[in-house]
Design an enzyme around this catalytic site. Structure first.
Site, PDB file in Angstrom:
ATOM      1  N   GLY A  60      -3.869   3.220  -3.499  1.00 19.08           N
ATOM      2  CA  GLY A  60      -3.907   3.338  -4.828  1.00 19.08           C
ATOM      3  C   GLY A  60      -4.970   4.429  -5.137  1.00 19.08           C
ATOM      4  N   ARG A  73      -6.800   6.837 -11.308  1.00 21.07           N
ATOM      5  CA  ARG A  73      -8.148   7.186 -12.043  1.00 21.07           C
ATOM      6  C   ARG A  73      -9.230   6.434 -11.493  1.00 21.07           C
ATOM      7  NH1 ARG A  73      -5.521   5.082 -17.891  1.00 21.07           N
ATOM      8  NH2 ARG A  73      -4.540   3.733 -16.130  1.00 21.07           N
ATOM      9  N   VAL A  84      -4.608  -0.511  -6.753  1.00 17.04           N
ATOM     10  CA  VAL A  84      -3.084  -0.369  -7.422  1.00 17.04           C
ATOM     11  C   VAL A  84      -3.145  -1.262  -8.649  1.00 17.04           C
ATOM     12  CG1 VAL A  84      -2.194   0.192  -5.157  1.00 17.04           C
ATOM     13  CG2 VAL A  84      -2.117  -2.235  -6.024  1.00 17.04           C
ATOM     14  N   PRO A  85      -2.174  -1.000  -9.445  1.00 15.66           N
ATOM     15  CA  PRO A  85      -2.169  -1.902 -10.872  1.00 15.66           C
ATOM     16  C   PRO A  85      -1.920  -3.409 -10.542  1.00 15.66           C
ATOM     17  CG  PRO A  85      -0.533  -0.062 -10.865  1.00 15.66           C
ATOM     18  CD  PRO A  85      -1.254   0.072  -9.447  1.00 15.66           C
ATOM     19  N   ALA A  86      -2.444  -4.315 -11.210  1.00 17.21           N
ATOM     20  CA  ALA A  86      -2.434  -5.675 -10.994  1.00 17.21           C
ATOM     21  C   ALA A  86      -0.974  -6.143 -11.035  1.00 17.21           C
ATOM     22  CB  ALA A  86      -3.163  -6.388 -12.123  1.00 17.21           C
ATOM     23  N   SER A 127     -16.065  -2.831 -13.355  1.00 12.27           N
ATOM     24  CA  SER A 127     -16.109  -2.278 -14.631  1.00 12.27           C
ATOM     25  C   SER A 127     -16.800  -1.023 -14.667  1.00 12.27           C
ATOM     26  CB  SER A 127     -16.839  -3.305 -15.340  1.00 12.27           C
ATOM     27  OG  SER A 127     -17.159  -2.750 -16.648  1.00 12.27           O
ATOM     28  N   GLY A 128     -16.507  -0.205 -15.788  1.00  8.62           N
ATOM     29  CA  GLY A 128     -17.266   1.065 -15.760  1.00  8.62           C
ATOM     30  C   GLY A 128     -16.180   2.401 -16.073  1.00  8.62           C
ATOM     31  N   LYS A 140     -14.560 -10.972 -14.183  1.00  5.52           N
ATOM     32  CA  LYS A 140     -14.035  -9.547 -14.792  1.00  5.52           C
ATOM     33  C   LYS A 140     -13.190  -9.799 -15.916  1.00  5.52           C
ATOM     34  CE  LYS A 140     -13.580  -5.453 -15.614  1.00  5.52           C
ATOM     35  NZ  LYS A 140     -12.280  -5.113 -15.890  1.00  5.52           N
ATOM     36  N   HIS A 150     -15.534 -10.847 -18.677  1.00  6.49           N
ATOM     37  CA  HIS A 150     -15.957  -9.704 -19.115  1.00  6.49           C
ATOM     38  C   HIS A 150     -15.193  -8.892 -20.083  1.00  6.49           C
ATOM     39  CE1 HIS A 150     -15.735  -5.345 -18.483  1.00  6.49           C
ATOM     40  NE2 HIS A 150     -17.103  -5.077 -18.361  1.00  6.49           N
ATOM     41  N   GLU A 202     -15.346  -7.571 -23.922  1.00 10.98           N
ATOM     42  CA  GLU A 202     -15.114  -6.141 -24.297  1.00 10.98           C
ATOM     43  C   GLU A 202     -14.369  -5.943 -25.557  1.00 10.98           C
ATOM     44  OE1 GLU A 202     -14.058  -3.678 -20.800  1.00 10.98           O
ATOM     45  OE2 GLU A 202     -12.185  -3.462 -21.921  1.00 10.98           O
TER      46      GLU A 202
HETATM   47  N1  LIG Z   1      -8.582   2.411 -15.838  1.00 10.97           N
HETATM   48  C1  LIG Z   1      -9.611   1.762 -16.130  1.00 10.97           C
HETATM   49  O1  LIG Z   1     -10.496   1.982 -17.198  1.00 10.97           O
HETATM   50  C2  LIG Z   1      -9.942   0.507 -15.316  1.00 10.97           C
HETATM   51  C3  LIG Z   1      -8.929  -0.051 -14.486  1.00 10.97           C
HETATM   52  N2  LIG Z   1      -9.023  -1.104 -13.551  1.00 10.97           N
HETATM   53  C4  LIG Z   1      -7.919  -1.629 -12.767  1.00 10.97           C
HETATM   54  O2  LIG Z   1      -7.853  -0.899 -11.648  1.00 10.97           O
HETATM   55  C5  LIG Z   1      -6.579  -1.019 -11.142  1.00 10.97           C
HETATM   56  C6  LIG Z   1      -6.072   0.658 -11.112  1.00 10.97           C
HETATM   57  O3  LIG Z   1      -6.187   1.118 -12.508  1.00 10.97           O
HETATM   58  P1  LIG Z   1      -6.016   2.869 -12.660  1.00 10.97           P
HETATM   59  O4  LIG Z   1      -6.657   3.590 -11.515  1.00 10.97           O
HETATM   60  O5  LIG Z   1      -6.786   2.920 -13.999  1.00 10.97           O
HETATM   61  O6  LIG Z   1      -4.374   2.829 -12.615  1.00 10.97           O
HETATM   62  P2  LIG Z   1      -3.679   4.231 -12.365  1.00 10.97           P
HETATM   63  O7  LIG Z   1      -2.391   3.982 -12.820  1.00 10.97           O
HETATM   64  O8  LIG Z   1      -4.443   5.432 -12.870  1.00 10.97           O
HETATM   65  O9  LIG Z   1      -3.475   4.336 -10.643  1.00 10.97           O
HETATM   66  C7  LIG Z   1      -2.697   3.113 -10.132  1.00 10.97           C
HETATM   67  C8  LIG Z   1      -2.244   4.045  -8.677  1.00 10.97           C
HETATM   68  O10 LIG Z   1      -1.670   3.218  -7.933  1.00 10.97           O
HETATM   69  C9  LIG Z   1      -0.580   3.946  -7.105  1.00 10.97           C
HETATM   70  N3  LIG Z   1       0.332   2.738  -7.015  1.00 10.97           N
HETATM   71  C10 LIG Z   1       1.220   1.868  -7.736  1.00 10.97           C
HETATM   72  N4  LIG Z   1       1.808   1.140  -6.875  1.00 10.97           N
HETATM   73  C11 LIG Z   1       1.383   1.385  -5.620  1.00 10.97           C
HETATM   74  C12 LIG Z   1       1.900   1.089  -4.268  1.00 10.97           C
HETATM   75  N5  LIG Z   1       2.524  -0.269  -4.406  1.00 10.97           N
HETATM   76  N6  LIG Z   1       1.283   1.452  -3.200  1.00 10.97           N
HETATM   77  C13 LIG Z   1       0.472   2.642  -3.214  1.00 10.97           C
HETATM   78  N7  LIG Z   1      -0.037   3.181  -4.489  1.00 10.97           N
HETATM   79  C14 LIG Z   1       0.541   2.430  -5.575  1.00 10.97           C
HETATM   80  C15 LIG Z   1      -0.022   4.708  -8.346  1.00 10.97           C
HETATM   81  O11 LIG Z   1       0.834   5.567  -8.032  1.00 10.97           O
HETATM   82  C16 LIG Z   1      -1.339   5.280  -9.121  1.00 10.97           C
HETATM   83  O12 LIG Z   1      -1.688   6.415  -8.455  1.00 10.97           O
HETATM   84  C17 LIG Z   1      -5.817  -1.712 -12.128  1.00 10.97           C
HETATM   85  O13 LIG Z   1      -5.635  -2.895 -11.765  1.00 10.97           O
HETATM   86  C18 LIG Z   1      -6.573  -1.356 -13.452  1.00 10.97           C
HETATM   87  O14 LIG Z   1      -6.394  -2.632 -14.294  1.00 10.97           O
HETATM   88  C19 LIG Z   1     -10.069  -1.891 -13.690  1.00 10.97           C
HETATM   89  C20 LIG Z   1     -11.147  -1.517 -14.370  1.00 10.97           C
HETATM   90  C21 LIG Z   1     -11.156  -0.265 -15.239  1.00 10.97           C
HETATM   91  O1  LIG Z   2     -10.776  -3.499 -17.228  1.00  8.93           O
HETATM   92  C1  LIG Z   2     -10.611  -2.363 -17.784  1.00  8.93           C
HETATM   93  C2  LIG Z   2     -12.005  -2.031 -18.728  1.00  8.93           C
HETATM   94  O2  LIG Z   2     -12.994  -3.023 -18.620  1.00  8.93           O
HETATM   95  C3  LIG Z   2      -9.498  -1.675 -18.122  1.00  8.93           C
HETATM   96  O3  LIG Z   2      -9.726  -0.490 -18.991  1.00  8.93           O
HETATM   97  C4  LIG Z   2      -8.505  -2.714 -18.852  1.00  8.93           C
HETATM   98  O4  LIG Z   2      -7.270  -1.986 -18.909  1.00  8.93           O
HETATM   99  C5  LIG Z   2      -8.899  -2.985 -20.138  1.00  8.93           C
HETATM  100  O5  LIG Z   2      -7.924  -3.917 -20.659  1.00  8.93           O
HETATM  101  P1  LIG Z   2      -6.804  -3.956 -21.890  1.00  8.93           P
HETATM  102  O6  LIG Z   2      -6.004  -2.820 -21.239  1.00  8.93           O
HETATM  103  O7  LIG Z   2      -6.217  -5.270 -21.879  1.00  8.93           O
HETATM  104  O8  LIG Z   2      -7.494  -3.322 -22.885  1.00  8.93           O
END
Ligand SMILES: NC(=O)C1=CN([C@@H]2O[C@H](COP(=O)(O)OP(=O)(O)OC[C@H]3O[C@@H](n4cnc5c(N)ncnc54)[C@H](O)[C@@H]3O)[C@@H](O)[C@H]2O)C=CC1
Ligand SMILES: O=C(CO)[C@H](O)[C@H](O)COP(=O)(O)O
Length: 299
Positions: A7, A10, A67-69, A118-119, A169, A172, A176
């Site tokens: 994964g 971002r 990866v996405p939740a 977080s961050g 989290k 948290h 937020e």
């Molecule tokens: N973006 C944010 O600010 C935050 C995100 N998170 C969590 O972190 C996790 C990832 O978030 P992001 O990086 O923002 O998402 P994103 O959408 O930017 O990246 C997810 C990546 O996972 C890949 N992916 C999806 N299914 C897959 C699979 N089966 N095998 C391999 N790769 C796969 C996608 O191609 C993509 O590159 C999520 O659970 C999100 O809720 C947690 C804190 C903050």
């Molecule tokens: O975990 C996070 C920040 O701490 C992610 O940005 C999350 O996507 C925020 O929750 P929502 O999408 O429901 O606003």
């Protein structure tokens, strides 16, 4: 340490880059080939599949999922399952529901760490705050990587047994939601109120020593600077919502009153009506019913 990262969006790319910068070896996989290429440019060994990633790791596998939740985590764990044993450690750094993490920890052949992260993308430079649940030995094993991915040794901690990292989290994120809502309300009153204020200036002054200074307030300042004091074309619609919903569900189950977090979540859902909230429209029409007050009509 040799680390597999699955994964590479971002957040996953930041796990890769910060681990590499701290001297760890990284093998990286994503369904998206471009994301794999980006990780390879940063210095990771690119994997063509999960099987390939596992083959490139040593006997004691250390794997970070970003990866996405939801389904993506289960699908990935299913693919990993036959390659894992009790000496291996898997970290789920995404926003998984804590009860899913408890279930996964029970069924995963490896030690399983649920890690609330977080961050956001700003963590690329600063490092993340990591809230980790799961076995102590696995946490200790992963400590060098947590030190690298977090802000440092103080940026991560073991919260307790399986599920506790994602539980912390989840809450948290409820906090937020409420903080975003309260800053939103304050700035709304400043915007609609009796003075013609420059909200970027207000946020900037508050960020310098005020009781309510914070990173979210710095982001308010950035938003007014980039969008204008009236927020320009930003629409009245807030997406997301799953982690806040889980927080409220848990509060109801535990009978703990969380009126601010609940209201923030309700406001978020309320923002999504395509054509205005039905309840607000009915309230407006009822004011006509009981008081012959004027009813604003849409085009
Ligand atoms: N973006 C944010 O600010 C935050 C995100 N998170 C969590 O972190 C996790 C990832 O978030 P992001 O990086 O923002 O998402 P994103 O959408 O930017 O990246 C997810 C990546 O996972 C890949 N992916 C999806 N299914 C897959 C699979 N089966 N095998 C391999 N790769 C796969 C996608 O191609 C993509 O590159 C999520 O659970 C999100 O809720 C947690 C804190 C903050
Ligand atoms: O975990 C996070 C920040 O701490 C992610 O940005 C999350 O996507 C925020 O929750 P929502 O999408 O429901 O606003």
């Amino acid at each position: 340490m040799q680390l597999g990262v699955i994964g590479l969006g971002r957040m996953g790319q930041i796990v890769v880059e910060r681990s590499l910068a701290a001297g760890h070896d990284v093998v990286a996989f994503d369904l998206d080939e471009e994301a794999v290429a980006t990780a390879a440019d940063a210095g990771a060994a690119p994997a063509a599949s999960i099987d390939d990633l596992v083959d490139r790791l040593g006997a004691e596998k250390r794997i970070w999922l970003m990866v996405p939740a939801g389904e993506a985590v289960d699908v990935t764990l299913e693919e990993l399952e036959t390659h894992l044993d009790g000496d291996d450690v898997v970290v789920d750094g995404g926003n998984s529901y804590f009860e899913d993490s408890v279930r996964r920890a029970e069924s995963c052949p490896a030690a399983y760490l649920d890690c609330g992260t977080s961050g956001g993308p700003a963590g690329a430079e600063l490092g993340f705050s990591l809230m980790v649940g799961g076995p102590q030995w696995a946490y200790d094993e992963f400590e060098p990587v947590f030190d690298a991915v977090a802000t440092g040794p103080d940026g991560h901690g073991r919260m307790g047994p399986a599920g506790s990292g994602h539980y912390v989290k989840m809450i948290h994120n409820g906090v937020e939601y409420a903080l975003m809502q309260t800053y939103g309300e304050g700035f709304e009153l400043l915007h609609e109120g009796r003075y013609d204020l420059d909200l970027e200036n207000v946020a900037s002054v508050w960020n310098n020593g005020a009781v309510i200074r914070s990173w979210l307030l710095e982001l308010c300042e950035e938003a007014f600077r980039e969008e204008g004091t009236d927020l320009g074309t930003v629409a009245d619609r807030i997406e997301g919502g799953s982690t806040g919903t889980w927080t409220v569900q848990e509060a109801l189950e535990q009978e703990v009153p969380l009126p601010l977090i609940y209201t923030a979540l309700a406001e978020r859902f309320g923002s999504r009506a395509d054509d205005g909230r039905f309840s607000r429209r009915l309230a407006s029409r009822l004011r006509y019913g009981f008081g012959r007050h004027e009813v604003p009509r849409r085009e």
